[in-house]
Motif scaffolding. Sequence first.
Motif, PDB file in Angstrom:
ATOM      1  N   ASP A 177       0.230  -0.890  -0.093  1.00 44.01           N
ATOM      2  CA  ASP A 177       0.033  -0.307   0.202  1.00 44.01           C
ATOM      3  C   ASP A 177       0.892   1.355  -0.215  1.00 44.01           C
ATOM      4  O   ASP A 177       0.384   2.307  -0.503  1.00 44.01           O
ATOM      5  CB  ASP A 177      -1.018   0.031   1.277  1.00 44.01           C
ATOM      6  N   GLY A 178       2.016   0.682   0.868  1.00 42.16           N
ATOM      7  CA  GLY A 178       2.567   2.406   1.298  1.00 42.16           C
ATOM      8  C   GLY A 178       3.761   2.771  -0.639  1.00 42.16           C
ATOM      9  O   GLY A 178       4.007   3.730  -1.006  1.00 42.16           O
ATOM     10  N   MET A 179       3.675   1.625  -0.988  1.00 41.72           N
ATOM     11  CA  MET A 179       4.384   1.476  -2.936  1.00 41.72           C
ATOM     12  C   MET A 179       3.593   2.200  -3.859  1.00 41.72           C
ATOM     13  O   MET A 179       4.172   2.387  -4.235  1.00 41.72           O
ATOM     14  CB  MET A 179       4.632   0.106  -3.218  1.00 41.72           C
ATOM     15  N   ALA A 180       2.632   1.088  -3.692  1.00 40.75           N
ATOM     16  CA  ALA A 180       1.077   1.903  -4.732  1.00 40.75           C
ATOM     17  C   ALA A 180       0.779   3.218  -4.271  1.00 40.75           C
ATOM     18  O   ALA A 180       0.627   4.222  -5.376  1.00 40.75           O
ATOM     19  CB  ALA A 180      -0.033   1.817  -3.937  1.00 40.75           C
ATOM     20  N   LYS A 181       1.044   4.431  -2.891  1.00 36.78           N
ATOM     21  CA  LYS A 181       1.399   5.787  -3.061  1.00 36.78           C
ATOM     22  C   LYS A 181       1.992   6.336  -3.405  1.00 36.78           C
ATOM     23  O   LYS A 181       1.966   7.512  -4.344  1.00 36.78           O
ATOM     24  CB  LYS A 181       1.060   6.145  -1.280  1.00 36.78           C
ATOM     25  N   GLU A 182       3.676   5.920  -3.013  1.00 31.95           N
ATOM     26  CA  GLU A 182       4.526   6.368  -3.231  1.00 31.95           C
ATOM     27  C   GLU A 182       4.941   6.544  -5.769  1.00 31.95           C
ATOM     28  O   GLU A 182       5.421   7.456  -6.025  1.00 31.95           O
ATOM     29  CB  GLU A 182       5.905   6.185  -3.320  1.00 31.95           C
ATOM     30  N   MET A 183       4.136   5.096  -5.818  1.00 34.24           N
ATOM     31  CA  MET A 183       5.053   5.031  -7.019  1.00 34.24           C
ATOM     32  C   MET A 183       3.344   5.462  -8.051  1.00 34.24           C
ATOM     33  O   MET A 183       3.745   6.664  -9.040  1.00 34.24           O
ATOM     34  CB  MET A 183       3.810   3.542  -7.389  1.00 34.24           C
ATOM     35  N   GLU A 184       2.385   6.298  -7.253  1.00 36.05           N
ATOM     36  CA  GLU A 184       1.242   7.236  -7.331  1.00 36.05           C
ATOM     37  C   GLU A 184       1.963   8.253  -7.795  1.00 36.05           C
ATOM     38  O   GLU A 184       2.013   8.924  -9.019  1.00 36.05           O
ATOM     39  CB  GLU A 184       0.320   7.100  -7.333  1.00 36.05           C
ATOM     40  N   LYS A 185       3.610   9.411  -6.739  1.00 39.10           N
ATOM     41  CA  LYS A 185       4.028  10.570  -7.025  1.00 39.10           C
ATOM     42  C   LYS A 185       4.467   9.697  -8.330  1.00 39.10           C
ATOM     43  O   LYS A 185       4.939  11.901  -8.582  1.00 39.10           O
ATOM     44  CB  LYS A 185       4.347  10.717  -5.629  1.00 39.10           C
ATOM     45  N   ILE A 186       5.786   8.148  -7.819  1.00 41.59           N
ATOM     46  CA  ILE A 186       6.447   8.555  -8.858  1.00 41.59           C
ATOM     47  C   ILE A 186       6.074   9.370 -10.286  1.00 41.59           C
ATOM     48  O   ILE A 186       6.535   9.474 -11.538  1.00 41.59           O
ATOM     49  CB  ILE A 186       7.117   7.631  -9.193  1.00 41.59           C
ATOM     50  N   ASP A 187       5.077   8.959 -10.858  1.00 38.41           N
ATOM     51  CA  ASP A 187       4.017   8.441 -12.265  1.00 38.41           C
ATOM     52  C   ASP A 187       3.781  10.086 -12.139  1.00 38.41           C
ATOM     53  O   ASP A 187       4.467  10.938 -13.555  1.00 38.41           O
ATOM     54  CB  ASP A 187       3.566   7.603 -12.272  1.00 38.41           C
ATOM     55  N   LYS A 188       3.697  10.879 -11.356  1.00 38.33           N
ATOM     56  CA  LYS A 188       3.156  12.318 -11.248  1.00 38.33           C
ATOM     57  C   LYS A 188       4.361  12.846 -11.544  1.00 38.33           C
ATOM     58  O   LYS A 188       4.612  14.684 -12.161  1.00 38.33           O
ATOM     59  CB  LYS A 188       2.140  12.103 -10.052  1.00 38.33           C
ATOM     60  N   GLN A 189       5.636  12.974 -10.609  1.00 34.20           N
ATOM     61  CA  GLN A 189       6.800  13.558 -11.526  1.00 34.20           C
ATOM     62  C   GLN A 189       6.954  13.593 -12.079  1.00 34.20           C
ATOM     63  O   GLN A 189       7.855  14.008 -13.131  1.00 34.20           O
ATOM     64  CB  GLN A 189       7.301  13.497 -10.173  1.00 34.20           C
ATOM     65  N   LEU A 190       7.404  12.325 -12.680  1.00 30.11           N
ATOM     66  CA  LEU A 190       8.374  11.450 -14.248  1.00 30.11           C
ATOM     67  C   LEU A 190       7.423  12.855 -15.580  1.00 30.11           C
ATOM     68  O   LEU A 190       7.954  13.205 -16.302  1.00 30.11           O
ATOM     69  CB  LEU A 190       7.691  10.754 -14.818  1.00 30.11           C
ATOM     70  N   LYS A 191       6.255  13.307 -15.498  1.00 33.86           N
ATOM     71  CA  LYS A 191       5.585  13.975 -16.149  1.00 33.86           C
ATOM     72  C   LYS A 191       5.761  14.966 -16.446  1.00 33.86           C
ATOM     73  O   LYS A 191       5.689  15.867 -17.997  1.00 33.86           O
ATOM     74  CB  LYS A 191       3.634  13.452 -16.197  1.00 33.86           C
ATOM     75  N   ASN A 192       6.580  15.865 -15.319  1.00 37.09           N
ATOM     76  CA  ASN A 192       6.629  17.057 -15.473  1.00 37.09           C
ATOM     77  C   ASN A 192       8.081  17.161 -15.070  1.00 37.09           C
ATOM     78  O   ASN A 192       8.367  19.441 -15.543  1.00 37.09           O
ATOM     79  CB  ASN A 192       6.087  17.926 -14.017  1.00 37.09           C
ATOM     80  N   ILE A 193       8.701  16.242 -15.240  1.00 35.31           N
ATOM     81  CA  ILE A 193      10.684  16.539 -15.029  1.00 35.31           C
ATOM     82  C   ILE A 193      11.107  16.646 -16.700  1.00 35.31           C
ATOM     83  O   ILE A 193      10.772  15.585 -17.547  1.00 35.31           O
ATOM     84  CB  ILE A 193      10.783  15.631 -14.235  1.00 35.31           C
TER      85      ILE A 193
END
Length: 234
Positions: A177-193
């Motif tokens: 569950d913690g991994m999934a939460k961070e995975m969502e953040k990772i996907d979001k950050q990758l779109k903008n950098i």
Amino acid sequence: MELENVITNNIEIEKEQNKFFNSFIGKIINTGIDFGLRAILPDIIENQVIEIKNSLIENGLKEGIQTATDKIMDLSKSTKGIFTGKFENISQVQMAIGNGGILDTVSNILDKAVDKTYQLGFINKTANSLIKNGKDVILNSITSNLKKELDNQKDSLDNLENCIERWKEYYNNKNFDGMAKEMEKIDKQLKNIVPLENVIKEARNVETLHNLIKNNGRNFNLTENEIELVKKIS
């Protein structure tokens, strides 16, 4: 086959970086001109400012954006440690943008765009004179916006690295569950950098391992072959 994959990945990263910088530089120039024109032409209504800006972009500034992007990408080929024409870290990006002559490029293209826009009748003589005399206001706005966006990029990359590290901690603790939460953040950050090679490799590694566990019913007991697959993909 492995060498072919490396070459293919290098080409893909270079294309993604070119695409990113074209959008990145375009956004900075667009915002800078928008702010600058409002300061230079305070008595002109909103719709007219937008029309003037769009006319400048269509009559020369669009090509200027591409020229600035090309110069930045050309500098990546001569940056230490790069022989495939791609950036590996944010410091190289900052150096290339700083040495890429963006302001000189915009300054030259802006003069031509203003002249052409005036000749085509999109702006009158007064607006033409005000924009030319107030060009430094536009260039200063672009400089300020450029610094802001580069700072944002650095912050976003730092946030991404923190998300990846937290994902790894959750992985070591077998907390999906913690991994999934961070995975969502990772996907979001990758779109903008900016798509840096090392960042993309690590993010792909995390994503592949994450999906492998997810598709395996959240089972963390992976085979040696599965772990080896993750290493090869990353």
